[in-house]
Design a protein around this motif. Structure first.
Motif, PDB file in Angstrom:
ATOM      1  N   ALA A 203       0.802  -1.067  -0.068  1.00 48.04           N
ATOM      2  CA  ALA A 203      -0.090  -0.116   0.094  1.00 48.04           C
ATOM      3  C   ALA A 203       0.885   1.157  -0.110  1.00 48.04           C
ATOM      4  CB  ALA A 203      -0.876  -0.131   1.186  1.00 48.04           C
ATOM      5  N   ALA A 204       2.099   0.944   0.562  1.00 47.25           N
ATOM      6  CA  ALA A 204       3.058   2.311   0.684  1.00 47.25           C
ATOM      7  C   ALA A 204       3.662   2.640  -0.652  1.00 47.25           C
ATOM      8  CB  ALA A 204       4.209   2.148   1.596  1.00 47.25           C
ATOM      9  N   GLY A 205       3.596   1.690  -1.746  1.00 46.54           N
ATOM     10  CA  GLY A 205       4.235   1.634  -3.064  1.00 46.54           C
ATOM     11  C   GLY A 205       5.380   0.834  -3.275  1.00 46.54           C
ATOM     12  N   ILE A 206       5.765  -0.040  -2.282  1.00 41.43           N
ATOM     13  CA  ILE A 206       6.661  -1.030  -2.756  1.00 41.43           C
ATOM     14  C   ILE A 206       6.208  -2.179  -3.544  1.00 41.43           C
ATOM     15  CG2 ILE A 206       8.568  -2.701  -1.643  1.00 41.43           C
ATOM     16  CD1 ILE A 206       8.510   0.468  -0.870  1.00 41.43           C
ATOM     17  N   PRO A 207       6.753  -2.315  -4.586  1.00 39.84           N
ATOM     18  CA  PRO A 207       6.438  -3.460  -5.606  1.00 39.84           C
ATOM     19  C   PRO A 207       6.217  -4.945  -5.030  1.00 39.84           C
ATOM     20  CG  PRO A 207       7.834  -1.915  -6.548  1.00 39.84           C
ATOM     21  CD  PRO A 207       7.948  -1.795  -5.312  1.00 39.84           C
TER      22      PRO A 207
END
Length: 413
Positions: A203-207
């Motif tokens: 959700a924080a943008g880490i793939p």
């Protein structure tokens, strides 16, 4: 494989969860034939800058104590009360922090961090640091700095994320180039402790392809405790972290209720830090004579053998070493329902899970555990089995080895 592990602090300067896992995982990987080196800050003048610790090379970098002490003396002269708040204070039962850390500590910490980064950077530039992979055990600024090191060396960087919410970044005022490290750390590959951490990282943008779920690990002792022999409760934790983190206020309030019904049992608490406030609090609650503050111990396994079960009422916690150690000893647990705890303990199987902060529920679970040796035995056996199947350090090291190898052999960084 050459593995470089990084952690902010290490024994004897600190004995927290990140440090324990760093050393345990390093030992387990070394036993599997890998060359492991730990790089950490030099924070204690009694420790060597280069040493072997249980077969692992430890390099301490940075801090010159003469500079640190001179700075402390200088600031103390301009701030006469500075020495009165040298150490981080615990939290009071309401969760409010007591007097703030003195200003000299912030200045000193920034100097230590600067010297540490400069010396590590010099080691990278001169080729002294050689590794196939970096594993950093904290997700704050050190992760961003480790990612920079990995990029300079052309190797992948793995970062452990143990807490929710993820990617917290406290203490940035004490770190040079904090914004740089905060941004760069998101380029790491992440080792998540729990499902919830995996979800929050995404959700924080880490793939997702840069996240792998591997838990903390624990060595299994040869001697297993017999929880039927004792009904006393055990707590193990760091009292410097305070009630907002560890839930000491909830624990003692619940124990006050337990004491009214079962005055013969005791609560034994182990851990470093100033406990005066908590001793007073227990007395005020009327249960002080059944609460024993044991201080630090070098033999937690012996403490397990004198206990019937562990109590872990934390409001915020990673995958606790203390919890895994108790389970490895065959002790059941009463735990709060935070993600790290329920990743290890299933309600009604290895222990009892209660809502975090619920005093009455915690007291009820403690009473149930105190009163049934059969329940303690059943759950203790299940706890030992679960640790053996999932959290044994050898199995954790094997998972790390596979994760490292897949990235290295795939040519990705």
């Amino acid at each position: 494989m050459k593995i470089l592990m990084m952690v902010s602090r290490l024994f004897p300067a600190s004995v927290g969860g990140a440090e324990r896992q760093c050393l345990r995982q390093a030992q387990a990987l070394a036993r599997r034939g890998h060359e492991v080196r730990i790089v950490t800050k030099w924070l204690d003048s009694s420790s060597a800058r280069f040493e072997k610790m249980d077969g692992i090379q430890v390099w301490r970098r940075g801090c010159f104590f003469s500079v640190r002490k001179a700075l402390r003396r200088q600031v103390a002269r301009t701030m006469p009360d500075a020495t009165e708040t040298d150490k981080a204070q615990p939290l009071n039962p309401s969760g409010d922090r007591l007097p703030f850390r003195s200003r000299w500590q912030s200045i000193s910490e920034r100097a230590r961090n600067s010297l540490f980064m400069a010396e590590v950077a010099w080691g990278v530039m001169t080729g002294r640091f050689k590794a196939d992979v970096i594993h950093v055990h904290e997700s704050h600024w050190l992760a961003g700095f480790a990612q920079w090191v990995g990029e300079k060396m052309g190797i992948p960087v793995f970062c452990k994320e143990a807490f929710l919410p993820v990617l917290l970044f406290g203490g940035d005022r004490n770190v040079p180039w904090a914004d740089e490290w905060k941004a760069r750390r998101t380029q790491c590959r992440f080792i998540a402790m729990t499902d919830g951490i995996v979800n929050e990282l995404q959700a924080a943008g880490i793939p997702g392809e840069r996240i792998i779920q591997i838990p903390n690990g624990v060595f299994l002792p040869a001697t297993i405790a017999d929880p039927t022999l004792h009904a006393d409760a055990l707590y193990v934790g760091n009292f410097t972290q305070g009630a907002a983190h560890k839930g000491f206020d909830v624990l003692l309030k619940a124990w006050g209720l337990v004491h009214r019904q079962e005055s013969g049992v005791k609560l034994r608490l182990y851990g470093r830090g100033d406990v005066k406030i908590w001793k007073t609090y227990a007395d005020e609650l009327g249960c002080g004579n059944s609460v024993v503050f044991e201080g630090e111990t070098n033999d937690i396994w012996a403490a397990h053998g004198r206990s019937g079960f562990l109590v872990m009422p934390s409001r915020r916690e990673g995958l606790s070493n203390a919890l895994l150690e108790a389970m490895a000893s065959g002790l059941p647990s009463v735990v709060s329902n935070i993600p790290g705890n329920i990743a290890a303990v299933r309600n009604g199987v290895e222990g009892v899970v209660v809502p975090a902060g619920d005093v009455e529920a915690l007291a009820g679970a403690i009473l149930m555990m105190c009163r049934s040796s059969e329940l303690r035995a059943q759950m203790g056996r299940a706890a030992r089995t679960r640790v053996d199947e999932i959290f044994a350090i050898g199995k954790v090291a094997e998972k790390l080895e596979v994760a490292y190898g897949q990235v290295i052999n795939g040519g990705k960084s």
